[in-house]
Design a protein around this motif. Structure first.
Motif, short mmCIF file in Angstrom:
data_model
loop_
_atom_site.label_atom_id
_atom_site.label_comp_id
_atom_site.label_asym_id
_atom_site.label_seq_id
_atom_site.Cartn_x
_atom_site.Cartn_y
_atom_site.Cartn_z
N GLU A 172 -9.45 -39.65 -7.43
CA GLU A 172 -9.72 -40.97 -6.87
C GLU A 172 -8.51 -41.56 -6.20
O GLU A 172 -8.62 -42.44 -5.35
N SER A 173 -7.33 -41.07 -6.57
CA SER A 173 -6.11 -41.64 -6.00
C SER A 173 -4.98 -40.63 -6.06
O SER A 173 -5.02 -39.66 -6.83
N TRP A 174 -3.97 -40.87 -5.24
CA TRP A 174 -2.76 -40.06 -5.27
C TRP A 174 -2.07 -40.17 -6.62
O TRP A 174 -1.56 -39.18 -7.15
N ASP A 175 -2.07 -41.35 -7.21
CA ASP A 175 -1.43 -41.54 -8.52
C ASP A 175 -2.05 -40.64 -9.59
O ASP A 175 -1.33 -40.03 -10.40
N SER A 176 -3.37 -40.55 -9.59
CA SER A 176 -4.03 -39.73 -10.62
C SER A 176 -3.76 -38.25 -10.39
O SER A 176 -3.57 -37.50 -11.34
N PHE A 177 -3.72 -37.84 -9.12
CA PHE A 177 -3.37 -36.45 -8.83
C PHE A 177 -1.94 -36.17 -9.24
O PHE A 177 -1.65 -35.13 -9.86
N PHE A 178 -1.03 -37.03 -8.88
CA PHE A 178 0.39 -36.81 -9.16
C PHE A 178 0.62 -36.65 -10.66
O PHE A 178 1.42 -35.80 -11.09
N LYS A 179 -0.08 -37.43 -11.45
CA LYS A 179 0.05 -37.34 -12.91
C LYS A 179 -0.34 -35.95 -13.39
O LYS A 179 0.37 -35.32 -14.20
N ASP A 180 -1.47 -35.41 -12.89
CA ASP A 180 -1.91 -34.08 -13.29
C ASP A 180 -0.99 -32.99 -12.75
O ASP A 180 -0.71 -31.99 -13.42
N PHE A 181 -0.52 -33.17 -11.52
CA PHE A 181 0.37 -32.19 -10.92
C PHE A 181 1.65 -32.05 -11.73
O PHE A 181 2.11 -30.94 -12.02
N MET A 182 2.23 -33.15 -12.09
CA MET A 182 3.48 -33.12 -12.84
C MET A 182 3.28 -32.57 -14.25
O MET A 182 4.20 -32.00 -14.85
N ALA A 183 2.06 -32.73 -14.78
CA ALA A 183 1.76 -32.23 -16.13
C ALA A 183 1.26 -30.79 -16.12
O ALA A 183 0.99 -30.22 -17.19
N GLY A 184 1.14 -30.19 -14.94
CA GLY A 184 0.67 -28.81 -14.86
C GLY A 184 -0.81 -28.66 -15.14
O GLY A 184 -1.26 -27.61 -15.59
N LYS A 185 -1.60 -29.71 -14.84
CA LYS A 185 -3.02 -29.69 -15.12
C LYS A 185 -3.87 -29.41 -13.88
O LYS A 185 -5.07 -29.65 -13.88
N VAL A 186 -3.24 -28.92 -12.81
CA VAL A 186 -3.97 -28.54 -11.61
C VAL A 186 -4.14 -27.02 -11.62
O VAL A 186 -3.45 -26.32 -12.37
N PRO A 187 -5.08 -26.47 -10.83
CA PRO A 187 -5.27 -25.02 -10.81
C PRO A 187 -3.97 -24.25 -10.55
O PRO A 187 -3.21 -24.58 -9.66
N TRP A 188 -3.74 -23.27 -11.39
CA TRP A 188 -2.56 -22.42 -11.45
C TRP A 188 -1.36 -23.11 -12.11
O TRP A 188 -0.27 -22.59 -12.09
N GLY A 189 -1.60 -24.26 -12.71
CA GLY A 189 -0.62 -24.83 -13.62
C GLY A 189 0.53 -25.59 -13.00
O GLY A 189 0.39 -26.25 -11.97
N SER A 190 1.70 -25.48 -13.63
CA SER A 190 2.88 -26.24 -13.25
C SER A 190 3.71 -25.49 -12.22
O SER A 190 4.12 -24.34 -12.45
N TYR A 191 3.99 -26.12 -11.09
CA TYR A 191 4.83 -25.50 -10.08
C TYR A 191 6.26 -25.32 -10.59
O TYR A 191 6.93 -24.34 -10.26
N PHE A 192 6.71 -26.24 -11.39
CA PHE A 192 8.08 -26.15 -11.93
C PHE A 192 8.20 -24.98 -12.91
O PHE A 192 9.20 -24.25 -12.89
#
Length: 284
Positions: A172-192
């Protein structure tokens, strides 16, 4: 007459149709601690992938989602096809073998048997972290081209892609995506975590890291990807529509501070972290 669909287009189309029937929570699943898209990957595929036997002349293009693997993979495919055509000692029989979906971890469990019939030189893309790849890739010393991209542009591109690609959960928002991205909850996990794991392998002569930004700025002529050298580089026609520093349109101070901290804690002191040129591409 319409052109037949490629394996890439066919699998993605079927995946999107299947994803449209699922609720958001069912679009992803976790396997060995990493998040994957349900309509592209399965536990059965991952188990079958363990039997994959890499060849020494395989070229593995590894990159996290939105690192540029599709764009760069097409360029490499053209490079390999041109080299095979011009090399009298190397015969290319790819036209005699059905096309296979280019990503190692996507498809059906039987694909690995079919891949045995593919002639050299096989170009295989993957988003997988190294510890999750088949052991034969490292044991048989396949050539690995590791594609890097600065994390702020990657996150921005990933967010926009998730809004239009139905197999990935939308936000719904960039903020909600950013939270999941930083937590590694997007497909293929954490980029870091992905880069931290690959950093353990770059001392190998078979692993060559390449920066998305460098490729865009300098041209592919600087990279022979351990395969061939050419006098004629006309095939390297780079697309300029995908930008660098698009992250500035989305990142606010809080996002910058959080990602800068994550980079400093996990990547700044590593060789791959240095290759990202973070201060050049990710600082205001």
């Amino acid at each position: 007459m319409a052109k037949p669909k490629t394996a890439l287009a066919d699998v993605l189309e079927k995946s999107m149709i299947a994803a449209d029937t699922l609720e958001r929570k069912d679009l992803i699943f976790t396997y060995k601690g990493t998040v994957y898209p349900t309509t592209l990957c399965t536990a059965e595929i991952f188990k079958a992938m363990e039997s994959f036997e890499a060849r020494r002349d395989d070229v593995i293009l590894a990159g996290f989602p939105k690192s540029g693997t599709n764009w760069f993979g097409q360029i490499l495919s053209d490079l390999i096809a041109t080299a095979a055509k011009n090399n009298k000692n190397e015969t290319n029989h790819h036209n005699d073998v059905p096309e296979e979906f280019p990503y190692l971890e996507i498809g059906d469990p039987e694909k690995y048997e079919r891949m045995k019939k593919l002639p050299p030189r096989r170009l295989i893309r993957t988003h997988m972290a190294p510890q999750n790849l088949p052991e034969s890739i490292f044991k048989n010393k396949a050539k690995i081209l590791l594609l890097l991209r600065n994390p702020k542009d990657l996150a921005t591109s990933y967010y926009h892609f998730s809004l239009v690609f139905s197999p990935f959960p939308s936000y719904e928002s960039w903020d909600s995506f950013f939270k999941d991205f930083m937590a590694g909850k997007v497909p293929w996990g954490s980029y870091f975590n992905y880069l931290s794991e690959w950093n353990k392998y770059i001392v190998s002569e078979n692993v060559m890291p390449v920066s998305f930004e460098e490729v865009k700025e300098v041209s592919l002529a600087l990279f022979d990807v351990h395969i061939y050298s050419f006098a004629d580089y006309e095939i390297f026609q780079l697309a300029n529509h995908s930008g660098v520093s698009d992250w500035r349109n989305l990142f606010e101070e809080k996002h910058n501070l959080e990602m800068d901290k994550m980079y400093k804690e996990h990547l700044a002191a590593t060789a791959l972290g240095t290759r990202l040129n973070y201060d050049v591409y990710c600082k205001i």
